[in-house]
Design an enzyme around this catalytic site. Structure first.
Site, PDB file in Angstrom:
ATOM      1  N   LEU A   1      24.462 -23.569  15.175  1.00  0.00           N
ATOM      2  CA  LEU A   1      23.675 -22.612  14.381  1.00  0.00           C
ATOM      3  C   LEU A   1      24.089 -21.173  14.657  1.00  0.00           C
ATOM      4  O   LEU A   1      23.903 -20.291  13.840  1.00  0.00           O
ATOM      5  CB  LEU A   1      22.179 -22.770  14.691  1.00  0.00           C
ATOM      6  CG  LEU A   1      21.530 -24.106  14.360  1.00  0.00           C
ATOM      7  CD1 LEU A   1      20.119 -24.162  14.903  1.00  0.00           C
ATOM      8  CD2 LEU A   1      21.538 -24.337  12.847  1.00  0.00           C
TER       9      LEU A   1
ATOM     10  N   ALA B   1      23.942 -15.182  23.793  1.00  0.00           N
ATOM     11  CA  ALA B   1      24.661 -14.326  24.730  1.00  0.00           C
ATOM     12  C   ALA B   1      25.478 -15.167  25.715  1.00  0.00           C
ATOM     13  O   ALA B   1      26.517 -14.739  26.195  1.00  0.00           O
ATOM     14  CB  ALA B   1      23.681 -13.437  25.473  1.00  0.00           C
ATOM     15  N   PHE B   2      25.018 -16.372  26.008  1.00  0.00           N
ATOM     16  CA  PHE B   2      25.681 -17.193  27.026  1.00  0.00           C
ATOM     17  C   PHE B   2      26.417 -18.377  26.430  1.00  0.00           C
ATOM     18  O   PHE B   2      27.560 -18.635  26.744  1.00  0.00           O
ATOM     19  CB  PHE B   2      24.668 -17.708  28.048  1.00  0.00           C
ATOM     20  CG  PHE B   2      23.642 -16.700  28.420  1.00  0.00           C
ATOM     21  CD1 PHE B   2      24.001 -15.555  29.115  1.00  0.00           C
ATOM     22  CD2 PHE B   2      22.318 -16.873  28.067  1.00  0.00           C
ATOM     23  CE1 PHE B   2      23.065 -14.604  29.460  1.00  0.00           C
ATOM     24  CE2 PHE B   2      21.365 -15.921  28.409  1.00  0.00           C
ATOM     25  CZ  PHE B   2      21.740 -14.793  29.101  1.00  0.00           C
TER      26      PHE B   2
ATOM     27  N   LYS C   1      19.214 -23.898  22.538  1.00  0.00           N
ATOM     28  CA  LYS C   1      20.081 -22.915  23.183  1.00  0.00           C
ATOM     29  C   LYS C   1      20.641 -23.561  24.434  1.00  0.00           C
ATOM     30  O   LYS C   1      19.881 -24.130  25.227  1.00  0.00           O
ATOM     31  CB  LYS C   1      19.241 -21.704  23.604  1.00  0.00           C
ATOM     32  CG  LYS C   1      19.431 -20.482  22.742  1.00  0.00           C
ATOM     33  CD  LYS C   1      18.684 -19.301  23.336  1.00  0.00           C
ATOM     34  CE  LYS C   1      19.364 -18.019  22.933  1.00  0.00           C
ATOM     35  NZ  LYS C   1      18.629 -16.812  23.271  1.00  0.00           N
TER      36      LYS C   1
ATOM     37  N   ASP D   1      15.487  -5.524  20.979  1.00  0.00           N
ATOM     38  CA  ASP D   1      16.578  -5.854  20.053  1.00  0.00           C
ATOM     39  C   ASP D   1      16.000  -6.213  18.681  1.00  0.00           C
ATOM     40  O   ASP D   1      16.400  -7.201  18.065  1.00  0.00           O
ATOM     41  CB  ASP D   1      17.419  -6.988  20.626  1.00  0.00           C
ATOM     42  CG  ASP D   1      18.850  -6.991  20.094  1.00  0.00           C
ATOM     43  OD1 ASP D   1      19.202  -6.106  19.283  1.00  0.00           O
ATOM     44  OD2 ASP D   1      19.622  -7.899  20.481  1.00  0.00           O
TER      45      ASP D   1
HETATM   46  N1  ADE Z   1      20.110 -19.683  15.065  1.00  0.00           N
HETATM   47  C1  ADE Z   1      19.720 -19.292  16.280  1.00  0.00           C
HETATM   48  N2  ADE Z   1      18.497 -19.748  16.534  1.00  0.00           N
HETATM   49  C2  ADE Z   1      18.080 -20.441  15.449  1.00  0.00           C
HETATM   50  C3  ADE Z   1      16.889 -21.115  15.078  1.00  0.00           C
HETATM   51  N3  ADE Z   1      15.865 -21.175  15.915  1.00  0.00           N
HETATM   52  N4  ADE Z   1      16.823 -21.679  13.873  1.00  0.00           N
HETATM   53  C4  ADE Z   1      17.853 -21.585  13.038  1.00  0.00           C
HETATM   54  N5  ADE Z   1      18.997 -20.958  13.314  1.00  0.00           N
HETATM   55  C5  ADE Z   1      19.110 -20.388  14.511  1.00  0.00           C
END
Ligand code: ADE
Length: 333
Positions: free
Chosen positions: A33, A37-38, A75, A194
């Site tokens: 998606l 940062a990491f 993430k 941010d």
């Molecule tokens: N890109 C980064 N985080 C996302 C999320 N929670 N839903 C959809 N796209 C993303």
């Protein structure tokens, strides 16, 4: 007879309601998606349900959100990440635990931190980030004027893809929703640092949520601002005191929200396109600001301009911004 020490030993082992088993999350590594940062952010699926429940409160006294067998965004922190990145990632997770549930935030659902690689599971927003959404989906703007319908894009009527039309009302909706989220964050004592269209995510029914809490910090009772040095900083969204003295506060988030309003009204325009990085602070100090975009109503321009007041005390707070935007939304056609 029980004493304090005994009571301590009898306490049940504390379970972290956020921690889930790695087998309960299916990461679709071929559906990236974005990149954080990491590490990368992937689409995935939560298998089973999280312990956290929406109507319960966590040990931290915040509202939680229950999720069950749904699509999620994950993430990740690669195992190759250095100690510094790992600390930052774990800090973001612990911060998200303390923020608590709010409809206008990309809420945390669960995490895996007891083994590596670490995962942070958040709500999935199917329409992606707001900046892309504005630039790609909102090619034309529809305004109702005395002549009836008026498209801002100079195109032939039959060339218009009607699914790509955005109305002024929708743009106002975006701003109201985002201000609700920021009002909540600021009332809880968090500074996002941010605030920008690229960090707002769009979900079902074009509803906006504030995402990316990587730079978010909690400020204490006595201090008003968070002082930081270095890191990747979004210069053109930063207030003069943030650029000059690295002073981040709710007031610098308000400044950034003004820039975000500009991004919304211009359907993803770039702030100060002709300014080089070194010119930003001197120009702002001279009193230069972004001019009123063509399609921007006076009331909206006046509100964004008030966010860009040099004097932090004269900028509106998010409650006022939210109230003002909600009132303007009621009157828009
Ligand atoms: N890109 C980064 N985080 C996302 C999320 N929670 N839903 C959809 N796209 C993303």
């Amino acid at each position: 007879k029980k004493n304090a020490a005994n009571q301590y030993h009898e306490m049940p082992k504390r379970v972290d309601i956020w921690e889930i088993d790695r087998r309960n999350v299916d990461v679709y590594t071929n559906k990236k998606l974005g990149s954080g940062a990491f590490g990368a952010v992937y689409l995935g699926k939560l298998i089973g349900k999280t312990l956290a429940s929406h109507d319960a409160t966590s040990p931290l006294g915040v509202n939680l959100m229950r999720a069950e067998n749904c699509e999620v965004a994950i993430k990740t922190l690669p195992e190759s990440a250095d100690e510094e990145s790992k600390r930052e990632f774990l800090r973001e997770i612990s911060l998200m635990k303390s923020i608590g549930y709010h409809e206008r935030l990309v809420n945390m659902l669960a995490c895996v931190t007891e083994s590596e690689p670490c995962l942070l599971v958040v709500e999935y927003c199917s329409e992606g980030d707001l900046l892309e959404f504005l630039r790609k989906r909102c090619k034309y703007m529809m305004k109702l004027d005395e002549q009836g319908v008026n498209y801002t894009a100079p195109v032939e009527e039959n060339d218009i893809d009607f699914t790509m039309i955005v109305t002024m009302k929708q743009l106002y909706m975006f701003a109201v929703q985002i201000s609700y989220g920021l009002e909540y964050l600021s009332q809880k004592g968090f500074v996002h640092r941010d605030v920008a269209a690229r960090n707002v995510l769009v979900g079902e029914g074009s509803s906006c949520k504030i995402g990316d809490f990587g730079l978010c910090r909690q400020i204490g009772k006595d201090e008003e601002c968070y002082k930081s040095r270095g890191g990747r900083l979004p210069l053109k969204w930063m207030s003069p005191e943030a650029i000059r003295d690295y002073e981040f506060s709710t007031k610098s988030d308000v400044w950034a929200f003004g820039v975000l309003m500009f991004e919304i009204i211009t359907l993803g325009g770039c702030p100060y396109p002709e300014w080089r990085a070194a010119e930003v602070l001197p120009n702002l100090e001279k009193g230069e600001r972004m001019p009123q975009p063509d399609n921007c109503p006076d009331e909206i321009y006046s509100l964004m301009n008030s966010c860009w007041n040099m004097d932090t005390t004269r900028r509106p707070d998010f409650s006022l911004i939210r109230q003002r935007m909600a009132t303007l939304l009621e009157d828009v056609t």
